[in-house]
Design a protein around this motif. Structure first.
Motif, PDB file in Angstrom:
ATOM      1  N   SER A  16       0.771  -1.033   0.060  1.00 13.78           N
ATOM      2  CA  SER A  16      -0.004  -0.081  -0.043  1.00 13.78           C
ATOM      3  C   SER A  16       0.814   1.426  -0.066  1.00 13.78           C
ATOM      4  O   SER A  16       0.571   2.391  -0.562  1.00 13.78           O
ATOM      5  CB  SER A  16      -0.904  -0.096   1.148  1.00 13.78           C
ATOM      6  OG  SER A  16      -2.073   1.021   1.143  1.00 13.78           O
ATOM      7  N   SER A  17       1.991   1.172   0.840  1.00 12.11           N
ATOM      8  CA  SER A  17       3.083   2.270   0.894  1.00 12.11           C
ATOM      9  C   SER A  17       3.543   2.631  -0.709  1.00 12.11           C
ATOM     10  O   SER A  17       3.698   3.476  -0.946  1.00 12.11           O
ATOM     11  CB  SER A  17       3.984   1.965   1.876  1.00 12.11           C
ATOM     12  OG  SER A  17       4.891   3.047   1.819  1.00 12.11           O
ATOM     13  N   GLU A  18       4.001   1.724  -1.219  1.00 11.63           N
ATOM     14  CA  GLU A  18       4.619   1.559  -2.730  1.00 11.63           C
ATOM     15  C   GLU A  18       3.602   1.996  -3.628  1.00 11.63           C
ATOM     16  O   GLU A  18       3.911   3.078  -4.428  1.00 11.63           O
ATOM     17  CB  GLU A  18       5.033   0.133  -3.031  1.00 11.63           C
ATOM     18  CG  GLU A  18       6.259  -0.224  -2.172  1.00 11.63           C
ATOM     19  CD  GLU A  18       6.875  -1.437  -2.565  1.00 11.63           C
ATOM     20  OE1 GLU A  18       6.021  -2.267  -3.385  1.00 11.63           O
ATOM     21  OE2 GLU A  18       7.669  -2.045  -1.957  1.00 11.63           O
ATOM     22  N   GLU A  19       2.232   1.819  -3.471  1.00 10.12           N
ATOM     23  CA  GLU A  19       1.378   2.302  -4.387  1.00 10.12           C
ATOM     24  C   GLU A  19       1.092   3.792  -4.190  1.00 10.12           C
ATOM     25  O   GLU A  19       0.854   4.550  -5.120  1.00 10.12           O
ATOM     26  CB  GLU A  19      -0.002   1.625  -4.182  1.00 10.12           C
ATOM     27  CG  GLU A  19      -0.020   0.213  -4.564  1.00 10.12           C
ATOM     28  CD  GLU A  19      -1.136  -0.654  -4.523  1.00 10.12           C
ATOM     29  OE1 GLU A  19      -2.354  -0.030  -3.972  1.00 10.12           O
ATOM     30  OE2 GLU A  19      -1.270  -1.835  -4.767  1.00 10.12           O
ATOM     31  N   LEU A  20       1.093   4.270  -2.817  1.00 13.09           N
ATOM     32  CA  LEU A  20       0.996   5.537  -2.516  1.00 13.09           C
ATOM     33  C   LEU A  20       2.033   6.410  -3.081  1.00 13.09           C
ATOM     34  O   LEU A  20       1.966   7.433  -3.553  1.00 13.09           O
ATOM     35  CB  LEU A  20       0.879   5.735  -1.101  1.00 13.09           C
ATOM     36  CG  LEU A  20      -0.531   5.634  -0.437  1.00 13.09           C
ATOM     37  CD1 LEU A  20      -0.699   5.649   1.123  1.00 13.09           C
ATOM     38  CD2 LEU A  20      -1.716   6.385  -0.818  1.00 13.09           C
ATOM     39  N   GLU A  21       3.424   5.831  -2.698  1.00 19.18           N
ATOM     40  CA  GLU A  21       4.600   6.488  -3.518  1.00 19.18           C
ATOM     41  C   GLU A  21       4.433   6.814  -4.819  1.00 19.18           C
ATOM     42  O   GLU A  21       4.857   7.686  -5.453  1.00 19.18           O
ATOM     43  CB  GLU A  21       5.841   5.792  -3.031  1.00 19.18           C
ATOM     44  CG  GLU A  21       7.149   6.277  -3.297  1.00 19.18           C
ATOM     45  CD  GLU A  21       7.421   7.914  -2.514  1.00 19.18           C
ATOM     46  OE1 GLU A  21       8.039   8.546  -3.061  1.00 19.18           O
ATOM     47  OE2 GLU A  21       6.747   7.761  -1.467  1.00 19.18           O
ATOM     48  N   TYR A  22       4.062   5.505  -5.562  1.00 18.15           N
ATOM     49  CA  TYR A  22       4.100   5.679  -7.011  1.00 18.15           C
ATOM     50  C   TYR A  22       2.955   6.523  -7.410  1.00 18.15           C
ATOM     51  O   TYR A  22       3.167   7.467  -8.413  1.00 18.15           O
ATOM     52  CB  TYR A  22       3.532   4.390  -7.630  1.00 18.15           C
ATOM     53  CG  TYR A  22       3.276   4.069  -9.178  1.00 18.15           C
ATOM     54  CD1 TYR A  22       4.029   3.947 -10.220  1.00 18.15           C
ATOM     55  CD2 TYR A  22       2.040   4.305  -9.321  1.00 18.15           C
ATOM     56  CE1 TYR A  22       3.955   4.179 -11.384  1.00 18.15           C
ATOM     57  CE2 TYR A  22       1.778   4.186 -10.913  1.00 18.15           C
ATOM     58  CZ  TYR A  22       2.626   4.280 -11.795  1.00 18.15           C
ATOM     59  OH  TYR A  22       2.374   4.305 -13.130  1.00 18.15           O
ATOM     60  N   GLU A  23       1.783   6.609  -6.953  1.00 19.86           N
ATOM     61  CA  GLU A  23       0.768   7.513  -7.401  1.00 19.86           C
ATOM     62  C   GLU A  23       1.172   9.016  -7.007  1.00 19.86           C
ATOM     63  O   GLU A  23       1.014  10.122  -7.643  1.00 19.86           O
ATOM     64  CB  GLU A  23      -0.540   7.152  -6.542  1.00 19.86           C
ATOM     65  CG  GLU A  23      -1.806   8.375  -6.784  1.00 19.86           C
ATOM     66  CD  GLU A  23      -2.151   8.156  -8.332  1.00 19.86           C
ATOM     67  OE1 GLU A  23      -2.612   9.145  -8.773  1.00 19.86           O
ATOM     68  OE2 GLU A  23      -1.803   7.157  -9.155  1.00 19.86           O
ATOM     69  N   LYS A  24       1.976   9.277  -6.015  1.00 18.35           N
ATOM     70  CA  LYS A  24       2.467  10.696  -5.505  1.00 18.35           C
ATOM     71  C   LYS A  24       3.458  11.125  -6.862  1.00 18.35           C
ATOM     72  O   LYS A  24       3.204  11.940  -7.333  1.00 18.35           O
ATOM     73  CB  LYS A  24       3.081  10.557  -4.296  1.00 18.35           C
ATOM     74  CG  LYS A  24       3.822  12.014  -3.883  1.00 18.35           C
ATOM     75  CD  LYS A  24       4.312  11.978  -2.648  1.00 18.35           C
ATOM     76  CE  LYS A  24       6.000  11.709  -2.722  1.00 18.35           C
ATOM     77  NZ  LYS A  24       6.725  11.839  -1.497  1.00 18.35           N
ATOM     78  N   ASN A  25       4.471  10.068  -7.182  1.00 20.98           N
ATOM     79  CA  ASN A  25       5.367  10.392  -8.250  1.00 20.98           C
ATOM     80  C   ASN A  25       4.662  10.759  -9.536  1.00 20.98           C
ATOM     81  O   ASN A  25       5.128  11.495 -10.459  1.00 20.98           O
ATOM     82  CB  ASN A  25       6.270   9.346  -8.220  1.00 20.98           C
ATOM     83  CG  ASN A  25       7.355   9.284  -6.960  1.00 20.98           C
ATOM     84  OD1 ASN A  25       7.579  10.385  -6.552  1.00 20.98           O
ATOM     85  ND2 ASN A  25       7.852   8.155  -6.825  1.00 20.98           N
ATOM     86  N   ARG A  26       3.429   9.882  -9.788  1.00 18.80           N
ATOM     87  CA  ARG A  26       2.952  10.077 -10.988  1.00 18.80           C
ATOM     88  C   ARG A  26       2.184  11.479 -11.230  1.00 18.80           C
ATOM     89  O   ARG A  26       2.220  12.184 -12.089  1.00 18.80           O
ATOM     90  CB  ARG A  26       1.686   9.178 -11.243  1.00 18.80           C
ATOM     91  CG  ARG A  26       0.922   9.289 -12.619  1.00 18.80           C
ATOM     92  CD  ARG A  26      -0.030   8.236 -12.627  1.00 18.80           C
ATOM     93  NE  ARG A  26      -1.097   8.600 -11.807  1.00 18.80           N
ATOM     94  CZ  ARG A  26      -2.052   9.416 -12.206  1.00 18.80           C
ATOM     95  NH1 ARG A  26      -1.826  10.163 -13.135  1.00 18.80           N
ATOM     96  NH2 ARG A  26      -3.081   9.769 -11.385  1.00 18.80           N
ATOM     97  N   GLN A  27       1.547  12.014  -9.913  1.00 21.75           N
ATOM     98  CA  GLN A  27       0.977  13.242 -10.001  1.00 21.75           C
ATOM     99  C   GLN A  27       1.922  14.362  -9.991  1.00 21.75           C
ATOM    100  O   GLN A  27       1.852  15.336 -10.650  1.00 21.75           O
ATOM    101  CB  GLN A  27       0.180  13.303  -8.680  1.00 21.75           C
ATOM    102  CG  GLN A  27      -1.197  12.597  -8.683  1.00 21.75           C
ATOM    103  CD  GLN A  27      -1.888  12.593  -7.408  1.00 21.75           C
ATOM    104  OE1 GLN A  27      -1.509  13.443  -6.299  1.00 21.75           O
ATOM    105  NE2 GLN A  27      -3.070  12.099  -7.345  1.00 21.75           N
ATOM    106  N   ILE A  28       2.986  14.341  -9.319  1.00 19.43           N
ATOM    107  CA  ILE A  28       4.105  15.277  -9.761  1.00 19.43           C
ATOM    108  C   ILE A  28       4.502  15.302 -10.933  1.00 19.43           C
ATOM    109  O   ILE A  28       4.720  16.453 -11.212  1.00 19.43           O
ATOM    110  CB  ILE A  28       5.349  14.726  -8.358  1.00 19.43           C
ATOM    111  CG1 ILE A  28       4.852  15.025  -6.890  1.00 19.43           C
ATOM    112  CG2 ILE A  28       6.408  15.832  -8.671  1.00 19.43           C
ATOM    113  CD1 ILE A  28       5.697  14.650  -6.008  1.00 19.43           C
ATOM    114  N   SER A  29       4.824  14.234 -11.438  1.00 17.01           N
ATOM    115  CA  SER A  29       5.424  14.453 -13.042  1.00 17.01           C
ATOM    116  C   SER A  29       4.248  14.855 -13.724  1.00 17.01           C
ATOM    117  O   SER A  29       4.757  15.967 -14.433  1.00 17.01           O
ATOM    118  CB  SER A  29       5.668  12.848 -13.341  1.00 17.01           C
ATOM    119  OG  SER A  29       5.854  12.984 -14.655  1.00 17.01           O
TER     120      SER A  29
END
Length: 107
Positions: free
Chosen positions: A7-20
């Motif tokens: 779940s933590s990895e998914e949140l990190e991935y989503e955060k990076n996607r939004q920042i990009s």
């Protein structure tokens, strides 16, 4: 514990996607802003050129224009003048009946 890590990895991935996504959007807006600033600069230069051209053209004052274009009739010189029509012509003799003056000035 394993699900918490996933779940933590998914949140990190989503955060990076939004920042990009936001960084790319920001770059696009900066490009549009740069283009708009160039266009404003170009329009200001055109306005200054037009203004300069207008200031360089010689103009005549109203008095000289009027004096050069004077074509004024008696009626325009004397706005209160009475204008009489020409007397009728006698069909038999071909001579005008009445007086010879067609304008009478009052002033």
């Amino acid at each position: 514990n394993e699900s918490l890590k996933q779940s933590s990895e998914e949140l990190e991935y989503e955060k990076n996607r939004q920042i990009s996504y936001l960084e790319n959007e920001n770059l696009q807006y900066l490009g549009e802003l740069k283009t708009a600033k160039k266009e404003i600069q170009s329009l200001r230069a055109q306005r200054l050129n037009i203004k300069s051209d207008l200031n360089d053209e010689p103009t005549e004052d109203l008095g000289s224009i009027i004096s050069m274009n004077v074509d004024v009739s008696n009626k325009e010189n004397h706005p209160n003048a009475l204008v009489r029509s020409s007397p009728p012509m006698d069909k038999k003799t071909g001579v005008k009946r009445g007086g010879s003056s067609s304008h009478v000035g009052l002033g």
